[in-house]
Scaffold this motif. Structure first.
Motif, PDB file in Angstrom:
ATOM      1  N   CYS A  28       0.832  -1.209   0.000  1.00  0.00           N
ATOM      2  CA  CYS A  28       0.000   0.000   0.000  1.00  0.00           C
ATOM      3  C   CYS A  28       0.863   1.255   0.000  1.00  0.00           C
ATOM      4  CB  CYS A  28      -0.918   0.014   1.225  1.00  0.00           C
ATOM      5  SG  CYS A  28      -2.130  -1.313   1.224  1.00  0.00           S
ATOM      6  N   ILE A  29       0.332   2.302  -0.601  1.00  0.00           N
ATOM      7  CA  ILE A  29       0.947   3.622  -0.637  1.00  0.00           C
ATOM      8  C   ILE A  29       0.014   4.522   0.160  1.00  0.00           C
ATOM      9  CG2 ILE A  29       1.663   5.509  -2.133  1.00  0.00           C
ATOM     10  CD1 ILE A  29       1.642   2.994  -4.312  1.00  0.00           C
ATOM     11  N   VAL A  30       0.516   5.101   1.230  1.00  0.00           N
ATOM     12  CA  VAL A  30      -0.346   5.810   2.178  1.00  0.00           C
ATOM     13  C   VAL A  30       0.135   7.240   2.415  1.00  0.00           C
ATOM     14  CG1 VAL A  30      -1.102   3.716   3.368  1.00  0.00           C
ATOM     15  CG2 VAL A  30       0.983   4.863   4.121  1.00  0.00           C
ATOM     16  N   PRO A  31      -0.760   8.097   2.945  1.00  0.00           N
ATOM     17  CA  PRO A  31      -0.334   9.442   3.340  1.00  0.00           C
ATOM     18  C   PRO A  31       0.675   9.353   4.495  1.00  0.00           C
ATOM     19  CG  PRO A  31      -2.736   9.271   3.279  1.00  0.00           C
ATOM     20  CD  PRO A  31      -2.194   7.893   3.147  1.00  0.00           C
ATOM     21  N   THR A  32       1.405  10.432   4.732  1.00  0.00           N
ATOM     22  CA  THR A  32       2.380  10.466   5.821  1.00  0.00           C
ATOM     23  C   THR A  32       1.688  10.432   7.170  1.00  0.00           C
ATOM     24  OG1 THR A  32       2.453  12.864   5.617  1.00  0.00           O
ATOM     25  CG2 THR A  32       4.181  11.635   4.483  1.00  0.00           C
ATOM     26  N   LYS A  33       2.459  10.110   8.218  1.00  0.00           N
ATOM     27  CA  LYS A  33       1.902   9.854   9.559  1.00  0.00           C
ATOM     28  C   LYS A  33       1.143  11.027  10.167  1.00  0.00           C
ATOM     29  CE  LYS A  33       4.463   5.991  11.359  1.00  0.00           C
ATOM     30  NZ  LYS A  33       3.347   5.097  11.584  1.00  0.00           N
ATOM     31  N   HIS A  34       1.500  12.261   9.821  1.00  0.00           N
ATOM     32  CA  HIS A  34       0.816  13.401  10.445  1.00  0.00           C
ATOM     33  C   HIS A  34      -0.583  13.648   9.860  1.00  0.00           C
ATOM     34  CE1 HIS A  34       2.389  15.487   6.883  1.00  0.00           C
ATOM     35  NE2 HIS A  34       1.429  16.364   7.090  1.00  0.00           N
ATOM     36  N   SER A  35      -0.954  12.878   8.845  1.00  0.00           N
ATOM     37  CA  SER A  35      -2.232  13.062   8.173  1.00  0.00           C
ATOM     38  C   SER A  35      -3.378  12.415   8.952  1.00  0.00           C
ATOM     39  CB  SER A  35      -2.133  12.434   6.779  1.00  0.00           C
ATOM     40  OG  SER A  35      -3.404  12.209   6.240  1.00  0.00           O
ATOM     41  N   LYS A  36      -4.498  13.115   9.050  1.00  0.00           N
ATOM     42  CA  LYS A  36      -5.695  12.561   9.690  1.00  0.00           C
ATOM     43  C   LYS A  36      -6.170  11.324   8.927  1.00  0.00           C
ATOM     44  CE  LYS A  36     -10.569  13.464  10.632  1.00  0.00           C
ATOM     45  NZ  LYS A  36     -10.926  12.127  10.173  1.00  0.00           N
ATOM     46  N   VAL A  37      -6.131  11.386   7.606  1.00  0.00           N
ATOM     47  CA  VAL A  37      -6.567  10.247   6.795  1.00  0.00           C
ATOM     48  C   VAL A  37      -5.687   9.030   7.086  1.00  0.00           C
ATOM     49  CG1 VAL A  37      -6.827   9.369   4.434  1.00  0.00           C
ATOM     50  CG2 VAL A  37      -7.622  11.663   4.992  1.00  0.00           C
ATOM     51  N   ARG A  38      -4.389   9.241   7.238  1.00  0.00           N
ATOM     52  CA  ARG A  38      -3.481   8.125   7.544  1.00  0.00           C
ATOM     53  C   ARG A  38      -3.878   7.484   8.871  1.00  0.00           C
ATOM     54  NH1 ARG A  38       2.011   6.590   6.963  1.00  0.00           N
ATOM     55  NH2 ARG A  38       2.357   4.862   8.382  1.00  0.00           N
ATOM     56  N   ASN A  39      -4.125   8.311   9.878  1.00  0.00           N
ATOM     57  CA  ASN A  39      -4.537   7.786  11.189  1.00  0.00           C
ATOM     58  C   ASN A  39      -5.847   7.013  11.073  1.00  0.00           C
ATOM     59  OD1 ASN A  39      -2.317   8.834  12.565  1.00  0.00           O
ATOM     60  ND2 ASN A  39      -3.336  10.797  12.898  1.00  0.00           N
ATOM     61  N   ASP A  40      -6.776   7.534  10.290  1.00  0.00           N
ATOM     62  CA  ASP A  40      -8.069   6.862  10.113  1.00  0.00           C
ATOM     63  C   ASP A  40      -7.905   5.540   9.360  1.00  0.00           C
ATOM     64  OD1 ASP A  40      -9.176   8.998  11.438  1.00  0.00           O
ATOM     65  OD2 ASP A  40     -10.091   9.898   9.655  1.00  0.00           O
ATOM     66  N   ILE A  41      -7.021   5.513   8.379  1.00  0.00           N
ATOM     67  CA  ILE A  41      -6.749   4.276   7.630  1.00  0.00           C
ATOM     68  C   ILE A  41      -6.152   3.228   8.579  1.00  0.00           C
ATOM     69  CG2 ILE A  41      -5.251   3.240   5.864  1.00  0.00           C
ATOM     70  CD1 ILE A  41      -5.587   5.915   4.291  1.00  0.00           C
ATOM     71  N   GLU A  42      -5.165   3.637   9.375  1.00  0.00           N
ATOM     72  CA  GLU A  42      -4.546   2.697  10.323  1.00  0.00           C
ATOM     73  C   GLU A  42      -5.572   2.171  11.321  1.00  0.00           C
ATOM     74  OE1 GLU A  42      -1.037   4.305  12.156  1.00  0.00           O
ATOM     75  OE2 GLU A  42       0.078   4.267  10.274  1.00  0.00           O
ATOM     76  N   HIS A  43      -6.445   3.057  11.808  1.00  0.00           N
ATOM     77  CA  HIS A  43      -7.491   2.657  12.755  1.00  0.00           C
ATOM     78  C   HIS A  43      -8.444   1.647  12.101  1.00  0.00           C
ATOM     79  CE1 HIS A  43     -10.158   2.983  16.186  1.00  0.00           C
ATOM     80  NE2 HIS A  43     -11.155   3.256  15.380  1.00  0.00           N
ATOM     81  N   PHE A  44      -8.826   1.914  10.866  1.00  0.00           N
ATOM     82  CA  PHE A  44      -9.698   1.016  10.103  1.00  0.00           C
ATOM     83  C   PHE A  44      -9.080  -0.390  10.051  1.00  0.00           C
ATOM     84  CE2 PHE A  44     -10.554  -0.928   5.928  1.00  0.00           C
ATOM     85  CZ  PHE A  44     -11.932  -0.975   5.927  1.00  0.00           C
ATOM     86  N   PHE A  45      -7.801  -0.474   9.709  1.00  0.00           N
ATOM     87  CA  PHE A  45      -7.135  -1.771   9.609  1.00  0.00           C
ATOM     88  C   PHE A  45      -6.956  -2.428  10.979  1.00  0.00           C
ATOM     89  CE2 PHE A  45      -5.362  -0.143   5.441  1.00  0.00           C
ATOM     90  CZ  PHE A  45      -6.165  -0.961   4.668  1.00  0.00           C
ATOM     91  N   ASP A  46      -6.648  -1.627  11.999  1.00  0.00           N
ATOM     92  CA  ASP A  46      -6.481  -2.174  13.351  1.00  0.00           C
ATOM     93  C   ASP A  46      -7.761  -2.848  13.837  1.00  0.00           C
ATOM     94  OD1 ASP A  46      -3.839  -1.396  13.537  1.00  0.00           O
ATOM     95  OD2 ASP A  46      -4.253   0.396  14.744  1.00  0.00           O
ATOM     96  N   ILE A  47      -8.893  -2.174  13.647  1.00  0.00           N
ATOM     97  CA  ILE A  47     -10.175  -2.712  14.100  1.00  0.00           C
ATOM     98  C   ILE A  47     -10.469  -4.053  13.426  1.00  0.00           C
ATOM     99  CG2 ILE A  47     -12.683  -2.380  13.930  1.00  0.00           C
ATOM    100  CD1 ILE A  47     -12.192   0.582  14.491  1.00  0.00           C
ATOM    101  N   LEU A  48     -10.153  -4.148  12.136  1.00  0.00           N
ATOM    102  CA  LEU A  48     -10.449  -5.369  11.375  1.00  0.00           C
ATOM    103  C   LEU A  48      -9.322  -6.398  11.449  1.00  0.00           C
ATOM    104  CD1 LEU A  48     -12.079  -3.770   8.212  1.00  0.00           C
ATOM    105  CD2 LEU A  48     -13.227  -4.870  10.134  1.00  0.00           C
ATOM    106  N   GLU A  49      -8.244  -6.033  12.165  1.00  0.00           N
ATOM    107  CA  GLU A  49      -7.067  -6.906  12.302  1.00  0.00           C
ATOM    108  C   GLU A  49      -6.501  -7.302  10.933  1.00  0.00           C
ATOM    109  OE1 GLU A  49      -8.115 -10.101  14.960  1.00  0.00           O
ATOM    110  OE2 GLU A  49      -8.336  -8.728  16.648  1.00  0.00           O
ATOM    111  N   ILE A  50      -6.383  -6.296  10.085  1.00  0.00           N
ATOM    112  CA  ILE A  50      -5.791  -6.449   8.755  1.00  0.00           C
ATOM    113  C   ILE A  50      -4.432  -5.755   8.789  1.00  0.00           C
ATOM    114  CG2 ILE A  50      -6.020  -5.822   6.310  1.00  0.00           C
ATOM    115  CD1 ILE A  50      -9.092  -5.896   6.788  1.00  0.00           C
ATOM    116  N   GLU A  51      -3.412  -6.398   8.237  1.00  0.00           N
ATOM    117  CA  GLU A  51      -2.067  -5.828   8.258  1.00  0.00           C
ATOM    118  C   GLU A  51      -1.505  -5.683   6.845  1.00  0.00           C
ATOM    119  OE1 GLU A  51       0.699  -7.497  11.056  1.00  0.00           O
ATOM    120  OE2 GLU A  51      -0.924  -8.002  12.442  1.00  0.00           O
ATOM    121  N   PRO A  52      -1.848  -4.566   6.165  1.00  0.00           N
ATOM    122  CA  PRO A  52      -1.249  -4.325   4.856  1.00  0.00           C
ATOM    123  C   PRO A  52       0.222  -3.934   5.017  1.00  0.00           C
ATOM    124  CG  PRO A  52      -2.666  -2.512   5.472  1.00  0.00           C
ATOM    125  CD  PRO A  52      -2.765  -3.525   6.557  1.00  0.00           C
ATOM    126  N   GLN A  53       0.977  -3.998   3.941  1.00  0.00           N
ATOM    127  CA  GLN A  53       2.373  -3.546   3.960  1.00  0.00           C
ATOM    128  C   GLN A  53       2.423  -2.116   3.436  1.00  0.00           C
ATOM    129  OE1 GLN A  53       4.964  -6.095   1.738  1.00  0.00           O
ATOM    130  NE2 GLN A  53       4.243  -7.939   2.738  1.00  0.00           N
TER     131      GLN A  53
END
Length: 132
Positions: A28-53
């Motif tokens: 995956c290609i993601v926004p940088t860590k300071h981005s709200k969208v990046r945090n929301d994407i990480e939260h989305f994956f954490d909840i579903l226990e999905i681990e993209p690279q």
């Protein structure tokens, strides 16, 4: 606000099946860590226990689309930003990330002199706007 959608080159079409679980271990290609969208994407994956690279991080959405179209990984963008790439079949829609949104704010002040370009932007319906 606009929903965030996962896109990738047509070579990743197999990821449409069982989305979003299919993104487990996907590049995956993601926004940088300071981005709200990046945090929301990480939260989305954490909840579903999905681990993209997470293969690359950039705030430049144009670069994200180019990398994804080259086949370097999945990107997460609002639908209106990818229309040209989808129409040209450089990117395909894999699925929508539930409860993940990008927020946009347009800030302006009232002017004494009319600005016709600004008026067009303010009155624009972004859902129907054609880019390109």
């Amino acid at each position: 606000h606009r929903p965030i959608v996962a896109y990738a080159s047509p070579s990743f079409k197999n990821l449409k099946k069982n989305f979003p679980e299919s993104l487990d271990n996907a590049p995956c290609i993601v926004p940088t860590k300071h981005s709200k969208v990046r945090n929301d994407i990480e939260h989305f994956f954490d909840i579903l226990e999905i681990e993209p690279q997470f293969m690359a991080e950039t705030q430049d959405t144009a670069l994200q689309k180019i990398l994804a179209a080259k086949g370097d990984g999945v990107v997460f963008l609002p639908e209106f930003t990818t229309k040209e790439f989808v129409q040209n079949k450089k990117l395909i829609k894999l699925g929508v990330l539930d409860n993940v949104f990008a927020e946009y704010f347009l800030i302006y002040s009232k002017r004494i002199f009319e600005n016709p370009a600004l008026e067009l932007v303010i009155k624009q319906d972004f859902e129907k706007m054609r880019l390109g």
